[in-house]
Motif scaffolding. Structure first.
Motif, short mmCIF file in Angstrom:
data_model
loop_
_atom_site.label_atom_id
_atom_site.label_comp_id
_atom_site.label_asym_id
_atom_site.label_seq_id
_atom_site.Cartn_x
_atom_site.Cartn_y
_atom_site.Cartn_z
N THR A 30 45.63 40.26 51.77
CA THR A 30 46.11 41.35 50.94
C THR A 30 44.94 42.10 50.31
O THR A 30 43.83 41.58 50.24
CB THR A 30 47.02 40.82 49.81
OG1 THR A 30 46.22 40.01 48.92
CG2 THR A 30 48.18 40.01 50.36
N GLY A 31 45.24 43.29 49.79
CA GLY A 31 44.22 44.08 49.12
C GLY A 31 43.60 43.36 47.94
O GLY A 31 42.35 43.36 47.79
N PRO A 32 44.39 42.76 47.04
CA PRO A 32 43.80 42.03 45.92
C PRO A 32 42.86 40.91 46.36
O PRO A 32 41.87 40.63 45.68
CB PRO A 32 45.02 41.48 45.18
CG PRO A 32 46.09 42.49 45.45
CD PRO A 32 45.86 42.92 46.87
N MET A 33 43.14 40.28 47.50
CA MET A 33 42.22 39.26 48.02
C MET A 33 40.87 39.88 48.38
O MET A 33 39.81 39.31 48.11
CB MET A 33 42.81 38.58 49.26
CG MET A 33 44.00 37.70 49.00
SD MET A 33 44.64 37.04 50.58
CE MET A 33 46.18 36.30 50.04
N VAL A 34 40.92 41.05 48.99
CA VAL A 34 39.68 41.74 49.36
C VAL A 34 38.90 42.12 48.10
O VAL A 34 37.67 41.97 48.04
CB VAL A 34 39.96 42.98 50.23
CG1 VAL A 34 38.65 43.64 50.65
CG2 VAL A 34 40.78 42.61 51.47
N THR A 35 39.60 42.58 47.08
CA THR A 35 38.94 42.92 45.82
C THR A 35 38.29 41.69 45.20
O THR A 35 37.13 41.73 44.75
CB THR A 35 39.95 43.53 44.83
OG1 THR A 35 40.51 44.70 45.41
CG2 THR A 35 39.27 43.90 43.53
N THR A 36 39.01 40.57 45.17
CA THR A 36 38.47 39.33 44.61
C THR A 36 37.20 38.91 45.34
O THR A 36 36.19 38.55 44.72
CB THR A 36 39.52 38.20 44.70
OG1 THR A 36 40.65 38.54 43.89
CG2 THR A 36 38.95 36.87 44.24
N ALA A 37 37.24 38.96 46.66
CA ALA A 37 36.07 38.57 47.45
C ALA A 37 34.90 39.51 47.21
O ALA A 37 33.74 39.08 47.08
CB ALA A 37 36.44 38.53 48.93
N ALA A 38 35.17 40.80 47.13
CA ALA A 38 34.10 41.78 46.90
C ALA A 38 33.45 41.57 45.54
O ALA A 38 32.23 41.67 45.40
CB ALA A 38 34.65 43.20 47.01
N GLU A 39 34.27 41.26 44.55
CA GLU A 39 33.73 41.01 43.20
C GLU A 39 32.82 39.78 43.18
O GLU A 39 31.96 39.67 42.31
CB GLU A 39 34.88 40.85 42.21
CG GLU A 39 35.62 42.14 41.93
CD GLU A 39 36.88 41.95 41.11
OE1 GLU A 39 37.39 42.96 40.56
OE2 GLU A 39 37.38 40.80 41.03
N GLN A 40 33.02 38.89 44.16
CA GLN A 40 32.17 37.70 44.25
C GLN A 40 31.02 37.88 45.24
O GLN A 40 30.33 36.93 45.58
CB GLN A 40 33.03 36.50 44.63
CG GLN A 40 34.06 36.14 43.57
CD GLN A 40 34.89 34.92 43.92
OE1 GLN A 40 34.38 33.95 44.50
NE2 GLN A 40 36.17 34.94 43.56
N GLY A 41 30.85 39.12 45.71
CA GLY A 41 29.71 39.43 46.56
C GLY A 41 29.90 39.17 48.03
O GLY A 41 28.92 39.19 48.80
N ASP A 42 31.13 38.95 48.47
CA ASP A 42 31.38 38.71 49.89
C ASP A 42 31.02 39.95 50.70
O ASP A 42 31.51 41.05 50.44
CB ASP A 42 32.85 38.35 50.09
CG ASP A 42 33.18 38.03 51.54
OD1 ASP A 42 32.97 36.89 51.95
OD2 ASP A 42 33.63 38.95 52.26
N LEU A 43 30.18 39.77 51.71
CA LEU A 43 29.66 40.92 52.45
C LEU A 43 30.74 41.63 53.27
O LEU A 43 30.72 42.86 53.38
CB LEU A 43 28.52 40.47 53.36
CG LEU A 43 27.26 39.97 52.65
CD1 LEU A 43 26.20 39.56 53.67
CD2 LEU A 43 26.70 41.05 51.71
N VAL A 44 31.67 40.88 53.84
CA VAL A 44 32.74 41.51 54.62
C VAL A 44 33.62 42.37 53.72
O VAL A 44 33.97 43.51 54.06
CB VAL A 44 33.57 40.45 55.35
CG1 VAL A 44 34.82 41.07 55.97
CG2 VAL A 44 32.74 39.76 56.42
N ALA A 45 33.96 41.85 52.55
CA ALA A 45 34.79 42.60 51.62
C ALA A 45 34.05 43.82 51.09
O ALA A 45 34.64 44.91 50.96
CB ALA A 45 35.22 41.70 50.46
N LEU A 46 32.78 43.66 50.80
CA LEU A 46 31.99 44.80 50.32
C LEU A 46 31.88 45.88 51.39
O LEU A 46 31.95 47.08 51.09
CB LEU A 46 30.59 44.33 49.91
CG LEU A 46 30.53 43.51 48.61
CD1 LEU A 46 29.14 42.90 48.45
CD2 LEU A 46 30.87 44.37 47.40
#
Length: 315
Positions: free
Chosen positions: A214-230
């Motif tokens: 889901t979108g919120p999962m992608v946001t959570t991962a990006a906030e933690q620096g995940d390169l795929v999400a970013l």
């Protein structure tokens, strides 16, 4: 004390909220949107359940419906909704009869613009554009302090401007629409394509099932620096900025406000959009480039605007 409820009806969820005159959201209820290929009665049942939960047995003075679709200039019908089953439906009168309360109807982005112009990021700004990013993209145009609706009531359908000839198929029936490259759906699609191909926190968040992402999962991962999400945010942010540059070139507004559920990601989305705007806008070095700011009411802007509409507010 009067009770006015705003209801934001999008492609994936119904969000209803009790809203005070100052825009404070007191109580909310959420339901899933049954989908596009269902009977309209199922959508209206989800709306009814959400409104009833917020009302909690109290008398409702008015409901403002912020619908993700083409609403006619009279505010009576949803003529077409790419992500919902309404087509020419007399939604306002039907729900007014069902709920026994005054119902006001407008496009969801117009409602969000009403909220932002009256109480939010666009307050006191004569000319601004609102772009809402959720399941798809919606938009609204505010000129001289007024939300402009156009001859058919359909101004601001930015998400269905074609940006890639013969591009991705869109729910509207077209292809290459802007929302196919810059929206919540586009964010998830971009991230999902990388799962299983490189290490990413997203795989754990979705339990290894990319279809559950889901979108919120992608946001959570990006906030933690995940390169795929970013990278996913960089992609849709870039497309957002390119589209905004086209809108700014056409209308030259004072400000661009970004709302909708995806806007909750803040600068993860807005920074790449600002860079793309400056890169893509014609004559950027010789003009004042408008600021791109988040909506004050964020994902609640449609709910707040719907309630203001029910109170009789105009912009």
């Amino acid at each position: 004390m009067t009770l006015h409820i705003g209801v934001d009806v999008g492609g994936t969820k119904v969000l209803a909220g009790e809203v005070d005159a100052d825009g404070t959201v007191r109580r909310t209820a959420r339901r899933s949107t049954p989908g596009r290929r269902v009977d309209a009665a199922l959508v209206e049942q989800a709306l009814t359940e959400a409104v009833a939960e917020v009302a909690d047995g109290r008398r409702v003075d008015g409901v403002g419906l912020a619908a993700a679709g083409f609403v006619d200039a009279a505010g009576e019908r949803v003529m077409f909704a790419p992500h919902l089953p309404w087509q020419g439906e007399d939604v306002r009168a039907r729900l007014e009869d069902r709920w026994g309360a005054r119902v006001a109807l407008d496009n969801d982005a117009n409602c969000a613009a009403l909220a932002e112009a009256t109480l939010g990021a666009g307050q006191g700004v004569p000319d601004f554009l609102l772009v809402t990013m959720g399941t798809g993209i919606g938009g609204a145009v505010v000129l001289d302090g007024r939300v402009r609706r156009g001859r058919n009531g359909m101004t601001g359908e930015f998400g269905h401007a074609q940006v890639v000839p013969d591009g991705r198929s869109c729910e509207c029936g077209g292809a290459g629409c802007w929302e196919q490259y810059a929206s919540g759906n586009a964010l998830v699609r971009h991230a999902r394509a990388r799962i299983g191909h490189e290490p990413t926190l997203l795989e754990r968040l979705c339990g290894g099932d990319s279809s559950a992402l889901t979108g919120p999962m992608v946001t959570t991962a990006a906030e933690q620096g995940d390169l795929v999400a970013l990278e996913a945010f960089a992609s849709i942010g870039d497309w957002l900025g390119v589209g905004v540059a086209n809108l700014v070139a056409a209308l030259d507004p004072d400000l661009v406000v970004i709302g909708g559920g995806v806007s909750a990601a803040g600068d993860l989305l807005l920074e790449p959009a600002r860079r793309a705007l400056r890169r893509s806008l014609v004559g950027a070095a010789h003009r004042e480039v408008p600021a791109v700011v988040p909506a004050r009411f964020g994902p609640h802007a449609g709910v707040v605007g719907g309630a203001l509409l029910a109170r009789g507010a105009t912009a």
